[in-house]
Design a protein around this motif. Structure first.
Motif, mmCIF file in Angstrom:
data_model
loop_
_atom_site.group_PDB
_atom_site.id
_atom_site.type_symbol
_atom_site.label_atom_id
_atom_site.label_comp_id
_atom_site.label_asym_id
_atom_site.label_seq_id
_atom_site.Cartn_x
_atom_site.Cartn_y
_atom_site.Cartn_z
ATOM 1 N N ASN A 70 50.577 3.229 76.271
ATOM 2 C CA ASN A 70 49.680 4.345 76.545
ATOM 3 C C ASN A 70 48.651 3.916 77.592
ATOM 4 O OD1 ASN A 70 47.561 6.333 76.301
ATOM 5 N ND2 ASN A 70 48.528 6.923 74.363
ATOM 6 N N ALA A 72 45.793 4.752 77.963
ATOM 7 C CA ALA A 72 44.449 4.556 77.394
ATOM 8 C C ALA A 72 44.192 3.069 77.160
ATOM 9 C CB ALA A 72 44.324 5.316 76.069
ATOM 10 N N HIS A 73 45.268 2.291 76.969
ATOM 11 C CA HIS A 73 45.111 0.854 76.750
ATOM 12 C C HIS A 73 45.295 0.065 78.043
ATOM 13 C CE1 HIS A 73 45.326 2.313 72.760
ATOM 14 N NE2 HIS A 73 46.619 2.525 72.783
ATOM 15 N N LEU A 74 45.520 0.759 79.153
ATOM 16 C CA LEU A 74 45.635 0.099 80.455
ATOM 17 C C LEU A 74 44.389 0.492 81.260
ATOM 18 C CD1 LEU A 74 49.449 0.840 80.947
ATOM 19 C CD2 LEU A 74 48.414 -1.334 80.261
ATOM 20 N N GLY A 76 43.834 3.699 82.440
ATOM 21 C CA GLY A 76 43.839 5.156 82.561
ATOM 22 C C GLY A 76 44.698 5.592 83.731
ATOM 23 N N THR B 451 45.743 7.208 70.639
ATOM 24 C CA THR B 451 46.347 6.017 70.036
ATOM 25 C C THR B 451 45.475 4.784 70.198
ATOM 26 O OG1 THR B 451 47.550 5.471 72.047
ATOM 27 C CG2 THR B 451 48.710 6.808 70.420
ATOM 28 N N ALA B 500 39.703 9.254 81.070
ATOM 29 C CA ALA B 500 40.116 7.902 80.651
ATOM 30 C C ALA B 500 39.036 7.271 79.785
ATOM 31 C CB ALA B 500 40.366 7.046 81.878
ATOM 32 N N ALA B 503 39.293 8.676 76.282
ATOM 33 C CA ALA B 503 40.479 8.110 75.627
ATOM 34 C C ALA B 503 40.205 6.680 75.174
ATOM 35 C CB ALA B 503 41.669 8.145 76.576
ATOM 36 N N LYS B 504 39.572 5.920 76.051
ATOM 37 C CA LYS B 504 39.262 4.528 75.731
ATOM 38 C C LYS B 504 38.283 4.449 74.560
ATOM 39 C CE LYS B 504 40.149 0.827 78.101
ATOM 40 N NZ LYS B 504 41.485 0.279 78.126
ATOM 41 N N SER B 507 39.967 5.400 71.328
ATOM 42 C CA SER B 507 40.892 4.347 70.927
ATOM 43 C C SER B 507 40.139 3.152 70.339
ATOM 44 C CB SER B 507 41.695 3.928 72.162
ATOM 45 O OG SER B 507 42.351 2.742 71.916
#
Lengths: 96, 634
Positions: A70, A72-74, A76, B451, B500, B503-504, B507
């Motif tokens: 995802n 979101a874990h990189l 964006g 997520t 972003a 989202a971050k 998460s």
């Protein structure tokens, strides 16, 4: 801090595979395409250009994966892409 | 009187034909409400420990909830609670359909079945009488034929040949919906009970019916406006998860050896919709309509759900979607749980490959699967052993490390090494390897719109507790789990997708405060006296209005906690302990991907924290303090 795979030249455009799923695929009328892009934002712009305004509402809630991770874990939508990356677009799903 | 209830629980003893009304106090109704919560409390009170699940001493309990049959959307679930012959633990098996509605129309909130009939029978329940009827002409018929021979206007629970033959993962079928897991169909078969039918015209009292109707109407609008319940589920059904699970390494492949397969797209929800979908179907009173109807052998029948597609697809290296539709239909007719079936097939294929047993079954070979399914249902040849499940097979033939179960219940179609918190859920789930009672954390780790890092163990114990509590509460209110998607408001999803930063933050927020979130749910209900936002939790307001009680968010959370703890207490009394909260070595020791050092379920890192958050001791037993807080009497 960038990971080595993200730390590529800003202007470098890689050939990547774009995969569309569920209702996004339905509106696009195809499973995906290959394109050159240096980051996820450029892929998104290509999708908007290719499929027109109708696709925007489908993309409003979408989950974006780069090689299964995802964004979101990189980084964006600024996540850099490298040759052969697979970028997948999913609407918010439910199931199972 | 509490609104929504019919006020009566029917008890039938099939050994002697005795019928009576079982008394359930107002206090028990208020504390345990209905469906899963009430079923577990009744079983805990009525079944002494150590009973053989397939003996006449076992008890089968069918429960509904106050909102069942009252017009609330997607809230007509029926729950079956018993001691599982597959696991020896408690099983609550929940399904849609319409039986719950018909049972209430006959005037009953719940049904308790004891004993064993001397010959095959079916139970007929109407508002005028309860009768035990001869089922000689039904015995041996499949689930469709059986339902066809029973009165059309009545609700039905039936078993097929698998239930009659005591297959340990036999299911109960109602219309085309299935109470699938942990062998509830075998318990019915062990009682010589082929079917239960119910019907009538009674209606429950609802204190302020007009206000309740308005709430239900608004609730339907919430579901009809949500992108998950108004677009994806109707378009692709539960199968919409196939592709995203495959992309996120959570698709069981080759008996859970891998988490992704290049052929998976061929058995996806998109492929199903494109090639075989005839129309959508819905449970009684549901606005979502996630069911699929497909055409098999010239007949229009129920299409496969996500779980069936995964377990009879990638898990056995089968990319033939038409074949899966046929296997699904065959399993439903015979009355077999397709999750356990796919898992058993995968185990036998691998064991055969490794030379542990002799079989013609092999990964990627599908022509002999229909015969294997039939052999299981009728217990022929190797089918006799396969009918006992993977735990038994691994004990007899070896291969415990790749026997994919927890507490004897075969694990469903999410590969937990791609979402390790989900793996913790499988291990701690009271009924064994179950995604729903495990908390379904894969939705927060891999296939949902918001997520967290799927491979870290940080925060996961708390997130498992949080999700288990919410799903438990929703289930106990009689609602479909899909009503829980309302908690993810469309505006939040839009913001999450657009920014972003958001989202971050979401998460990391879930990850770093996960354990705190889980722990915060242990607060006494009076500390959260609020009415939650209707758009997020319509279930709470609707239940309050239906019953005429002051049901708050605090009580909703406490209900979820209480219901889960009484489940656990049942298992503890049966001798289950921390050693049983386990997974096979393949999932805990083998890396799913060599390049990902965290792609295995590190249970030891999560279990102690999970128990602590739950208020359990390190053997996984609820402490007296926890039971007192939740008003649970032993």
């Amino acid at each position: 801090m960038r990971s080595p795979e993200e730390d590529t030249n800003d202007t470098f455009e890689a050939m990547v595979e774009v995969k569309l799923f569920a209702t996004i695929r339905k509106v696009a009328g195809e499973k995906g395409f290959k394109t050159e892009a240096s980051n996820v934002q450029e892929v998104l712009e290509e999708i908007y250009r290719k499929y027109g305004p109708e696709i925007r509402s489908e993309m409003a809630y979408c989950t974006i994966l780069v090689n299964g991770r995802n964004i979101a874990h990189l980084r964006g939508k600024r996540t850099r892409l490298k040759e052969g990356d697979v970028i997948s677009f999913f609407p918010p799903l439910a199931g199972g | 009187m509490l609104g929504g209830y019919m006020g009566r629980v029917l008890e039938v003893n099939l050994s002697n034909g005795e019928r009576r009304l079982y008394p359930v106090s107002r206090r028990i109704r208020e504390l345990y409400v209905g469906n899963k919560g009430l079923g577990t409390r009744l079983l805990y009170d009525l079944l002494p420990p150590g009973v053989d699940p397939l003996s006449p001493d076992n008890i089968m309990i069918v429960t509904t909830a106050p909102m069942t049959g009252t017009g609330a959307p997607s809230t007509n679930r029926v729950n079956i609670t018993t001691k599982s012959p597959l696991t020896g633990a408690i099983v609550n098996s929940n399904s849609g359909g319409n039986f719950g509605v018909h049972l209430k129309r006959a005037g009953y909130d719940a049904l308790i079945v004891r004993g064993k009939a001397p010959k095959p029978v079916y139970l007929k329940i109407t508002e005028d009488e309860v009768s035990i009827e001869d089922a000689k002409e039904l015995w041996g018929l499949d689930t469709h034929e059986t339902q066809e021979k029973l009165p059309k206007e009545m609700g039905k629970l039936v078993i097929g040949p698998a239930g009659e033959n005591l297959v340990k993962f036999a299911c109960i079928v109602s219309q085309e919906r299935v109470n699938g897991r942990a062998g509830v169909g075998a318990v019915m078969g062990s009682k010589n009970l082929k079917a239960v039918i119910a019907g009538g015209k009674m209606k429950p009292y609802i204190p302020d019916e007009e206000a309740y109707r308005e709430t239900c109407k608004a609730w339907r609008e919430v579901l009809k406006a949500h992108p998950a319940t108004s677009q994806q589920l109707p378009s692709y059904g539960t199968a919409s998860f196939i592709n995203i699970c495959n992309a996120t390494f959570t698709m069981p492949t080759r008996n859970f050896k891998y988490g992704t397969w290049e052929e998976t797209e061929k058995v996806s929800g998109e492929s199903l919709a494109e090639k075989y979908l005839v129309k959508n179907t819905a449970c009684y009173g549901c606005v979502i309509a996630c069911g699929r109807q497909v055409e098999v052998q010239g007949k229009k029948v129920k299409g496969p759900e996500y779980e069936t597609l995964g377990m009879l697809g990638p898990n056995i290296l089968n990319s033939d979607l038409k074949a899966i539709c046929e296997f699904n239909y065959q399993a439903d007719l015979l009355g077999l749980d397709t999750i356990s079936l796919g898992n058993v097939l995968g185990f036998v294929m691998e064991a055969g490959e490794k030379g542990l047993l002799k079989t013609e079954l092999a990964f990627g070979k599908i022509d002999n699967i229909p015969q294997a399914i039939e052999d299981i249902a009728y217990r022929r040849g190797l089918g006799e052993d396969m009918a006992e499940g993977v735990r038994f097979l691994s004990q007899k033939y070896g291969g415990k490390e790749f026997a994919i179960h927890s507490k004897g219940l075969e694990i469903p179609s999410y590969e937990p090494r791609g979402a390790v918190g989900h793996g913790l859920g499988y291990a701690v789930s009271c009924r064994g390897g179950c995604h729903l009672q495990g908390g379904y954390v894969v939705y927060l780790e891999a296939n949902g719109p918001i997520t967290v890092d799927p491979l870290t163990t940080r925060g996961k114990p708390g997130l498992v507790v949080m999700n288990q509590t919410m799903l438990e509460a929703v289930s106990t209110l009689g609602c479909c789990n899909f009503t829980i998607f309302t908690m993810l408001m469309p505006k939040l999803l839009e913001l999450n997708a657009r920014s972003a930063l958001v989202a971050k933050m979401l998460s990391l927020g879930f990850l770093y405060s996960g354990n705190l979130l889980g722990k915060s749910l242990s607060m006494p209900s009076w500390t959260i006296p609020v009415k939650p936002p209707f758009m997020m939790f319509p279930q709470v307001k609707a239940h309050a209005q239906c019953t005429g009680t002051n049901f708050t968010m605090g009580k909703f959370i406490e209900l979820g906690q209480r219901s889960y703890n009484i489940d656990k207490l049942f298992n503890v009394r049966e001798g289950f302990a921390a050693k049983d909260d386990s997974l096979p070595e393949r999932l805990t020791e083998e890396l799913q991907r060599s390049e990902e050092p965290n792609s295995r379920v590190r249970l030891a890192e999560m279990l102690p924290t999970y128990y602590k958050i739950r208020g359990w001791d390190q053997e996984g037993r609820p402490t007296d303090k926890t039971l007192k807080r939740l008003k649970i009497e032993r």
